[in-house]
Design an enzyme around this catalytic site. Structure first.
Site, PDB file in Angstrom:
ATOM      1  N   ARG A 261       8.214   4.517 -11.485  1.00  0.00           N
ATOM      2  CA  ARG A 261       8.663   4.899 -12.818  1.00  0.00           C
ATOM      3  C   ARG A 261      10.026   4.259 -13.057  1.00  0.00           C
ATOM      4  O   ARG A 261      10.954   4.477 -12.267  1.00  0.00           O
ATOM      5  CB  ARG A 261       8.765   6.423 -12.927  1.00  0.00           C
ATOM      6  CG  ARG A 261       9.198   6.914 -14.307  1.00  0.00           C
ATOM      7  CD  ARG A 261       9.377   8.428 -14.307  1.00  0.00           C
ATOM      8  NE  ARG A 261       9.869   8.892 -15.606  1.00  0.00           N
ATOM      9  CZ  ARG A 261       9.091   9.345 -16.568  1.00  0.00           C
ATOM     10  NH1 ARG A 261       7.793   9.425 -16.384  1.00  0.00           N
ATOM     11  NH2 ARG A 261       9.603   9.752 -17.716  1.00  0.00           N
ATOM     12  N   CYS A 270      18.192   8.001   3.403  1.00  0.00           N
ATOM     13  CA  CYS A 270      17.116   7.317   4.128  1.00  0.00           C
ATOM     14  C   CYS A 270      16.882   5.878   3.673  1.00  0.00           C
ATOM     15  O   CYS A 270      16.943   4.953   4.484  1.00  0.00           O
ATOM     16  CB  CYS A 270      15.815   8.106   3.997  1.00  0.00           C
ATOM     17  SG  CYS A 270      15.855   9.729   4.772  1.00  0.00           S
TER      18      CYS A 270
END
Length: 439
Positions: A261, A270
């Site tokens: 999106r 991370c």
């Protein structure tokens, strides 16, 4: 319906044979005599599983024929489908010569052949073309006064056929997308593809044109990604076929709409760290991993582009609504919003920040260490409400989608509002000064 198909390569041949198999009367048009002759004898001009039977049956039934003459195909036709080639130029641009020629042939043929029984003809591009082609190349040809009895609507209806599986894909497409502003053309294409029994996506012409590029770019990226992962891990004795087999079982994150999106840059504890680690593994083994490197570079550009837009705006006070790297967390590690704040403060902007979750007194460990290294004066920048942050602001940068933020923006929006999430909703998107980060 009577359908004219211009171009009898892979897309045109499969489309013509498929439509004829579902009861439409189809005339294919191509400048190549050999292709036309093959179809006249019930043979396919391309090699595709299943197409030979469709061609033979279509010609035998009288529903499928071919000609080099556009006038033969256009006489009484309801729809023209443009399936001609759009090759690359030497500089990588899309060569629209064949599109332009086909459109001109259709327009010229209208002066000497009969219009369809309804009087309306739909000119539909199936070839892959850049956004704006329908508006700038196709539609203008039919904008002048047309011959008596003719009206024309134009559209983009991209194909999603894989060579080697084209027939199967034609009868079972992932979706059917129609881009047009013409109501009669909408109805014509609904009727043309009614046999598929799936709803059509009616979108703008430019969206339909862009979609095919997005799909193919993603397919290419997937191939490059799998190969790059294999190159990185091969020196470590890893069989990446096994890695990717299990990788694809994750339909929550890996093979899913998640992350696909448009919005702002990625961040957190991370993704940036692990991308750097993969790049280090590649360098250690002397392996090139340009896709991974490019991902980091592209992410940096996302941040830089927003900073540049703020610098170019008129004003020095900025409201940043949302600071953590994603909603519903207080994790500030490598948050692109922290990066935005740091860069804007460094450039002398008066930045006010609102985040409903962030409380400096509750930040601990590496999370606190990170923010203290990047924004040691965070206490002075934080506000207690979005209204306080927006007070006299010239620019608002918004990632938070909380109710209090949306309501504050509706009542106190600055001259420039950049939506970094794409999830603020129509009530905010209608506010003067609204801009999407990538739309």
């Amino acid at each position: 319906m009577k359908v004219a198909v211009f171009g009898l390569g892979y897309v045109g041949a499969v489309t013509a044979a498929g439509l004829a198999a579902r009861g439409h009367r189809v005339v294919g048009v191509d400048v190549d005599t050999h292709k036309v002759d093959l179809i006249a004898h019930g043979q396919s001009p391309v090699v595709e599983p299943g197409i030979d039977d469709l061609m033979r049956e279509g010609v035998a039934s009288g529903r499928l024929s071919a000609s080099q003459d556009a006038r033969v195909a256009l006489d009484g036709a309801d729809v023209s489908l443009l399936c001609v080639g759009t090759p690359s130029t030497s500089r990588g641009a899309t060569d629209l010569t064949f599109i332009s020629r086909a459109v001109r042939d259709i327009r010229d043929a209208m002066t000497v052949v009969s219009p369809p029984r309804t009087g309306h003809h739909s000119v539909v591009v199936r070839s892959t073309v850049p956004p704006g082609t329908g508006r700038d190349v196709v539609a203008p040809v039919f904008s002048d006064k047309l011959p008596a009895g003719w009206s024309v609507g134009t559209a983009m209806c991209p194909e999603f056929l894989r060579e080697g599986a084209g027939v199967a894909d034609f009868f079972d497409p992932p979706f059917v997308v129609v881009g047009t502003t013409d109501a009669e053309t909408h109805r014509s294409l609904d009727e043309l593809f009614a046999f598929l029994e799936i709803p059509l996506h009616h979108v703008t012409v430019e969206t339909a044109e862009a979609l095919k590029y997005a799909c193919n770019a993603f397919h290419a990226t997937k191939v490059a990604f799998a190969n790059e992962i294999a190159r990185v891990f091969r020196p470590y004795g890893v069989d990446s076929r096994e890695v990717m087999r299990i990788f694809c079982e994750d339909t929550k994150l890996n093979i899913s709409p998640t992350y696909l999106r448009p919005g702002f840059a990625f961040g957190g504890s991370c993704l940036p760290k692990d991308l750097r680690s993969l790049q280090h593994l590649a360098r250690t083994s002397g392996v090139e991993a340009p896709l991974l490197v490019g991902t980091t570079t592209s992410n940096e550009i996302s941040v830089r582009e927003v900073v540049d837009r703020v610098v170019a705006a008129d004003g020095r006070r900025v409201a940043l609504l949302g600071l953590s790297f994603k909603s519903d967390t207080d994790d500030l590690r490598e948050s692109p919003n922290v990066e935005l704040a740091e860069r804007l403060v460094g450039k002398g902007f008066d930045v006010r920040i609102y985040d409903p979750i962030i409380n400096p007194e509750r930040l601990i460990g590496t999370n606190r260490a990170h923010i203290m290294a990047r924004l040691p004066h965070l206490d002075r920048l934080l506000t207690n409400s979005p209204e306080e942050a927006l007070d006299e602001a010239d620019v608002a940068l918004v990632t938070s989608t909380g109710t209090e933020v949306v309501e504050a923006l509706q009542h106190n929006s600055p001259g420039l509002l950049i939506d970094l999430s794409g999830r603020l909703g129509s009530d905010v998107e209608d506010v003067p000064g609204y801009q999407g980060v990538g739309w």
